[in-house]
Design a protein around this motif. Structure first.
Motif, PDB file in Angstrom:
ATOM      1  N   GLU A  84       6.425  11.621  -4.703  1.00  0.00           N
ATOM      2  CA  GLU A  84       5.026  11.822  -4.327  1.00  0.00           C
ATOM      3  C   GLU A  84       4.599  10.837  -3.242  1.00  0.00           C
ATOM      4  OE1 GLU A  84       2.167  12.506  -7.475  1.00  0.00           O
ATOM      5  OE2 GLU A  84       3.807  12.800  -8.915  1.00  0.00           O
ATOM      6  N   LEU A  85       5.106   9.606  -3.302  1.00  0.00           N
ATOM      7  CA  LEU A  85       4.807   8.650  -2.240  1.00  0.00           C
ATOM      8  C   LEU A  85       5.385   9.109  -0.905  1.00  0.00           C
ATOM      9  CD1 LEU A  85       5.297   5.086  -3.810  1.00  0.00           C
ATOM     10  CD2 LEU A  85       3.222   5.988  -2.750  1.00  0.00           C
ATOM     11  N   ALA A  86       6.582   9.704  -0.946  1.00  0.00           N
ATOM     12  CA  ALA A  86       7.210  10.192   0.281  1.00  0.00           C
ATOM     13  C   ALA A  86       6.356  11.266   0.946  1.00  0.00           C
ATOM     14  CB  ALA A  86       8.605  10.730  -0.027  1.00  0.00           C
ATOM     15  N   GLY A  87       5.633  12.042   0.143  1.00  0.00           N
ATOM     16  CA  GLY A  87       4.763  13.061   0.706  1.00  0.00           C
ATOM     17  C   GLY A  87       3.550  12.482   1.411  1.00  0.00           C
ATOM     18  N   LEU A  88       3.184  11.241   1.065  1.00  0.00           N
ATOM     19  CA  LEU A  88       2.041  10.580   1.695  1.00  0.00           C
ATOM     20  C   LEU A  88       2.447   9.768   2.920  1.00  0.00           C
ATOM     21  CD1 LEU A  88       0.266   9.242  -1.530  1.00  0.00           C
ATOM     22  CD2 LEU A  88      -0.364  11.256  -0.198  1.00  0.00           C
ATOM     23  N   ARG A  89       3.643   9.195   2.892  1.00  0.00           N
ATOM     24  CA  ARG A  89       4.104   8.349   3.995  1.00  0.00           C
ATOM     25  C   ARG A  89       4.292   9.186   5.262  1.00  0.00           C
ATOM     26  NH1 ARG A  89       8.695   6.052   0.165  1.00  0.00           N
ATOM     27  NH2 ARG A  89       7.551   4.402  -0.951  1.00  0.00           N
ATOM     28  N   GLY A  90       3.658   8.753   6.328  1.00  0.00           N
ATOM     29  CA  GLY A  90       3.750   9.481   7.584  1.00  0.00           C
ATOM     30  C   GLY A  90       2.812  10.662   7.668  1.00  0.00           C
ATOM     31  N   ASN A  91       2.235  11.051   6.554  1.00  0.00           N
ATOM     32  CA  ASN A  91       1.347  12.203   6.526  1.00  0.00           C
ATOM     33  C   ASN A  91      -0.108  11.745   6.356  1.00  0.00           C
ATOM     34  OD1 ASN A  91       0.404  14.817   6.424  1.00  0.00           O
ATOM     35  ND2 ASN A  91       0.896  15.104   4.268  1.00  0.00           N
ATOM     36  N   LYS A  92      -0.410  11.115   5.222  1.00  0.00           N
ATOM     37  CA  LYS A  92      -1.749  10.571   4.986  1.00  0.00           C
ATOM     38  C   LYS A  92      -1.856   9.120   5.486  1.00  0.00           C
ATOM     39  CE  LYS A  92      -4.553  12.387   2.746  1.00  0.00           C
ATOM     40  NZ  LYS A  92      -5.696  13.252   3.137  1.00  0.00           N
ATOM     41  N   VAL A  93      -0.788   8.365   5.312  1.00  0.00           N
ATOM     42  CA  VAL A  93      -0.762   6.960   5.729  1.00  0.00           C
ATOM     43  C   VAL A  93       0.523   6.725   6.518  1.00  0.00           C
ATOM     44  CG1 VAL A  93      -0.930   4.555   4.995  1.00  0.00           C
ATOM     45  CG2 VAL A  93      -1.928   6.349   3.575  1.00  0.00           C
ATOM     46  N   ALA A  94       0.407   6.139   7.698  1.00  0.00           N
ATOM     47  CA  ALA A  94       1.579   5.897   8.541  1.00  0.00           C
ATOM     48  C   ALA A  94       1.661   4.424   8.903  1.00  0.00           C
ATOM     49  CB  ALA A  94       1.519   6.751   9.804  1.00  0.00           C
ATOM     50  N   LYS A 127       1.231  -5.290  -9.155  1.00  0.00           N
ATOM     51  CA  LYS A 127       0.185  -5.047 -10.155  1.00  0.00           C
ATOM     52  C   LYS A 127      -1.136  -4.783  -9.429  1.00  0.00           C
ATOM     53  CE  LYS A 127       2.209  -8.292 -13.512  1.00  0.00           C
ATOM     54  NZ  LYS A 127       1.959  -9.540 -14.286  1.00  0.00           N
ATOM     55  N   GLY A 128      -2.101  -4.287 -10.164  1.00  0.00           N
ATOM     56  CA  GLY A 128      -3.391  -3.998  -9.582  1.00  0.00           C
ATOM     57  C   GLY A 128      -3.527  -2.539  -9.212  1.00  0.00           C
ATOM     58  N   SER A 129      -4.426  -2.255  -8.287  1.00  0.00           N
ATOM     59  CA  SER A 129      -4.746  -0.867  -7.958  1.00  0.00           C
ATOM     60  C   SER A 129      -4.810  -0.673  -6.449  1.00  0.00           C
ATOM     61  CB  SER A 129      -6.091  -0.474  -8.586  1.00  0.00           C
ATOM     62  OG  SER A 129      -6.482   0.824  -8.180  1.00  0.00           O
ATOM     63  N   VAL A 130      -4.203   0.422  -5.986  1.00  0.00           N
ATOM     64  CA  VAL A 130      -4.335   0.884  -4.599  1.00  0.00           C
ATOM     65  C   VAL A 130      -4.695   2.360  -4.673  1.00  0.00           C
ATOM     66  CG1 VAL A 130      -3.207   1.253  -2.381  1.00  0.00           C
ATOM     67  CG2 VAL A 130      -2.622  -0.768  -3.739  1.00  0.00           C
ATOM     68  N   ARG A 131      -5.926   2.683  -4.306  1.00  0.00           N
ATOM     69  CA  ARG A 131      -6.419   4.057  -4.433  1.00  0.00           C
ATOM     70  C   ARG A 131      -6.692   4.644  -3.055  1.00  0.00           C
ATOM     71  NH1 ARG A 131      -7.671   4.962  -9.796  1.00  0.00           N
ATOM     72  NH2 ARG A 131      -8.784   6.875  -9.275  1.00  0.00           N
ATOM     73  N   LEU A 132      -6.057   5.782  -2.776  1.00  0.00           N
ATOM     74  CA  LEU A 132      -6.249   6.518  -1.534  1.00  0.00           C
ATOM     75  C   LEU A 132      -7.076   7.767  -1.843  1.00  0.00           C
ATOM     76  CD1 LEU A 132      -5.611   7.053   1.482  1.00  0.00           C
ATOM     77  CD2 LEU A 132      -3.530   8.237   0.711  1.00  0.00           C
ATOM     78  N   GLU A 133      -8.306   7.791  -1.348  1.00  0.00           N
ATOM     79  CA  GLU A 133      -9.241   8.880  -1.652  1.00  0.00           C
ATOM     80  C   GLU A 133      -9.328   9.116  -3.163  1.00  0.00           C
ATOM     81  OE1 GLU A 133      -7.562  11.986   0.901  1.00  0.00           O
ATOM     82  OE2 GLU A 133      -9.345  11.775   2.179  1.00  0.00           O
ATOM     83  N   GLY A 134      -9.331   8.016  -3.911  1.00  0.00           N
ATOM     84  CA  GLY A 134      -9.442   8.094  -5.361  1.00  0.00           C
ATOM     85  C   GLY A 134      -8.137   8.281  -6.091  1.00  0.00           C
ATOM     86  N   ARG A 135      -7.038   8.481  -5.387  1.00  0.00           N
ATOM     87  CA  ARG A 135      -5.737   8.699  -6.020  1.00  0.00           C
ATOM     88  C   ARG A 135      -4.973   7.392  -6.119  1.00  0.00           C
ATOM     89  NH1 ARG A 135      -0.922  12.653  -3.659  1.00  0.00           N
ATOM     90  NH2 ARG A 135       0.371  12.703  -5.539  1.00  0.00           N
ATOM     91  N   GLU A 136      -4.551   7.033  -7.322  1.00  0.00           N
ATOM     92  CA  GLU A 136      -3.833   5.777  -7.544  1.00  0.00           C
ATOM     93  C   GLU A 136      -2.413   5.870  -6.982  1.00  0.00           C
ATOM     94  OE1 GLU A 136      -3.116   2.266  -7.920  1.00  0.00           O
ATOM     95  OE2 GLU A 136      -4.966   2.731  -9.028  1.00  0.00           O
ATOM     96  N   LEU A 137      -2.042   4.872  -6.136  1.00  0.00           N
ATOM     97  CA  LEU A 137      -0.718   4.859  -5.536  1.00  0.00           C
ATOM     98  C   LEU A 137       0.256   3.923  -6.251  1.00  0.00           C
ATOM     99  CD1 LEU A 137      -1.550   4.837  -1.705  1.00  0.00           C
ATOM    100  CD2 LEU A 137      -1.376   6.769  -3.284  1.00  0.00           C
ATOM    101  N   VAL A 138      -0.243   2.892  -6.908  1.00  0.00           N
ATOM    102  CA  VAL A 138       0.639   1.969  -7.628  1.00  0.00           C
ATOM    103  C   VAL A 138       1.247   2.706  -8.819  1.00  0.00           C
ATOM    104  CG1 VAL A 138       0.764  -0.165  -8.967  1.00  0.00           C
ATOM    105  CG2 VAL A 138      -0.629  -0.075  -6.899  1.00  0.00           C
ATOM    106  N   VAL A 152       0.837  -1.204   0.000  1.00  0.00           N
ATOM    107  CA  VAL A 152       0.000   0.000   0.000  1.00  0.00           C
ATOM    108  C   VAL A 152       0.872   1.254   0.000  1.00  0.00           C
ATOM    109  CG1 VAL A 152      -1.635   1.338   1.394  1.00  0.00           C
ATOM    110  CG2 VAL A 152      -1.972  -1.123   1.085  1.00  0.00           C
ATOM    111  N   LEU A 153       1.959   1.238   0.770  1.00  0.00           N
ATOM    112  CA  LEU A 153       2.840   2.405   0.885  1.00  0.00           C
ATOM    113  C   LEU A 153       4.042   2.350  -0.037  1.00  0.00           C
ATOM    114  CD1 LEU A 153       2.980   3.439   4.652  1.00  0.00           C
ATOM    115  CD2 LEU A 153       2.168   4.746   2.712  1.00  0.00           C
ATOM    116  N   GLY A 154       4.119   1.329  -0.886  1.00  0.00           N
ATOM    117  CA  GLY A 154       5.264   1.221  -1.771  1.00  0.00           C
ATOM    118  C   GLY A 154       6.561   0.957  -1.044  1.00  0.00           C
TER     119      GLY A 154
END
Length: 324
Positions: A79-89, A62-73, A51-53
């Motif tokens: 951009e993932l670094a901006g989410l880690r610890g902030n939106k998802v910890a 493969k596949g899809s991981v969507r956080l509030e509609g935003r694709e993370l895969v 989920v957090l890469g």
């Protein structure tokens, strides 16, 4: 709220030619606790890390991981670094290896705060002390100057939770946070997780092999086996009316304090190794309800309402309920 905060669809993770996760579908809503349970090697932790890469470079996702509609895969690392610890910890399984051993606990929490918030060092340090106090660490200002090895296992896990909630994330991923702890400290850490979830309003994904922990913490449960979800249901429904023989086996293997059943009832055999799956149900060789058709096709995850199971005998189990 009914709108999913996190949606995982057809997630697959391969390490070379070895499939670790096969077509996992999960949803998580705001404030909800989703428990993921299964034996070691079932794909629980790999799913959470995907989920957090945070998987190693050898992993192919493969596949899809969507956080509030935003694709993370496939999202760029910056951009993932901006989410880690902030939106998802993430609350890791082993805090001793998750913390950097040569930096003080306070410095590491302060860094996690200042990466995502515009605070000077003094304000971030005050915030770090407040977080350690929230998770129940005595004399938090003094504890900020301790190194990870100076904390006990329970205190390190508390500090890891404090770091995880430092930026009020929307989702907490807890990867077997109580595995190396005795039952007394385990209960304390679970209380801290509840407090953290209440204070931040975060949704919680709790990965565990301990059914007792899942029963006491989760709203919904996903049971994983051989890299896929084989049953999912609201927690009370799952424990009262399991529809997959593997789930029933896990429940039967839980020790009882009242001694009503005597010795433990283990599940015979071993889970299949990655890359050795045939065309049938991966649980067939261990299943007491196996039929010939189970060895020719792998059942899809189907059912009614919120209770789904990947078993050709699910209807039979639904009508043959275990004793209370």
């Amino acid at each position: 709220m009914t709108t999913p905060l996190l949606e995982v669809a057809d997630l697959a993770v391969d390490f070379g030619s070895q499939p670790a996760v096969r077509g996992v579908d999960l949803t998580l809503r705001r404030g909800e606790t989703l428990g993921i349970v299964g034996e070691s090697g079932s794909g629980k932790s790999v799913t959470a890390l995907a989920v957090l890469g945070l998987l190693p470079g050898a992993a192919r996702v493969k596949g899809s991981v969507r956080l509030e509609g935003r694709e993370l895969v496939g999202l760029p690392s910056r951009e993932l670094a901006g989410l880690r610890g902030n939106k998802v910890a993430m609350v890791f399984q082993d805090p001793l290896s998750a913390f950097t051993p040569v930096y003080r606990i306070g410095d590491q929490i302060v860094e996690a705060i200042r990466v995502h918030q515009k605070l000077d060092r003094a304000a971030a340090r005050t915030r770090a002390a407040e977080l350690l106090d929230l998770v129940g660490i005595p004399d938090p200002r003094r504890a900020l100057d301790s190194f990870p090895h100076e904390f006990s296992g329970g205190m390190r896990q508390r500090a890891m939770i404090a770091m995880a909630i430092a930026n009020d994330p929307d989702i907490l991923l807890a990867d077997e946070p109580t595995t190396a702890l005795d039952v007394t400290i385990q209960a304390q850490v679970l209380d801290v997780l509840r407090t953290a979830q209440r204070e931040t309003g975060a949704a919680l994904v709790l990965v565990s092999h301990d059914l007792g922990v899942i029963a006491g913490m989760a709203d919904r449960v996903a049971v994983m086996y051989a890299g896929r979800v084989v049953e999912t249901a609201p927690v009370d429904e799952l424990f009262a009316h399991p529809r997959h023989p593997y789930t029933l086996g896990l429940i039967g293997a839980v020790p009882r304090l009242d001694g009503a059943r005597g010795a433990l009832v283990p599940i015979p055999g071993q889970p299949p190794a990655p890359g050795t799956l045939g065309g049938g149900c991966p649980f067939a060789d261990r299943c007491p309800l196996v039929e010939d058709r189970c060895r020719t096709e792998e059942p899809a995850l189907t059912g009614d309402g919120d209770h789904l199971a990947a078993c050709l005998r699910a209807d039979f189990l639904a009508g043959t309920r275990p004793a209370p």
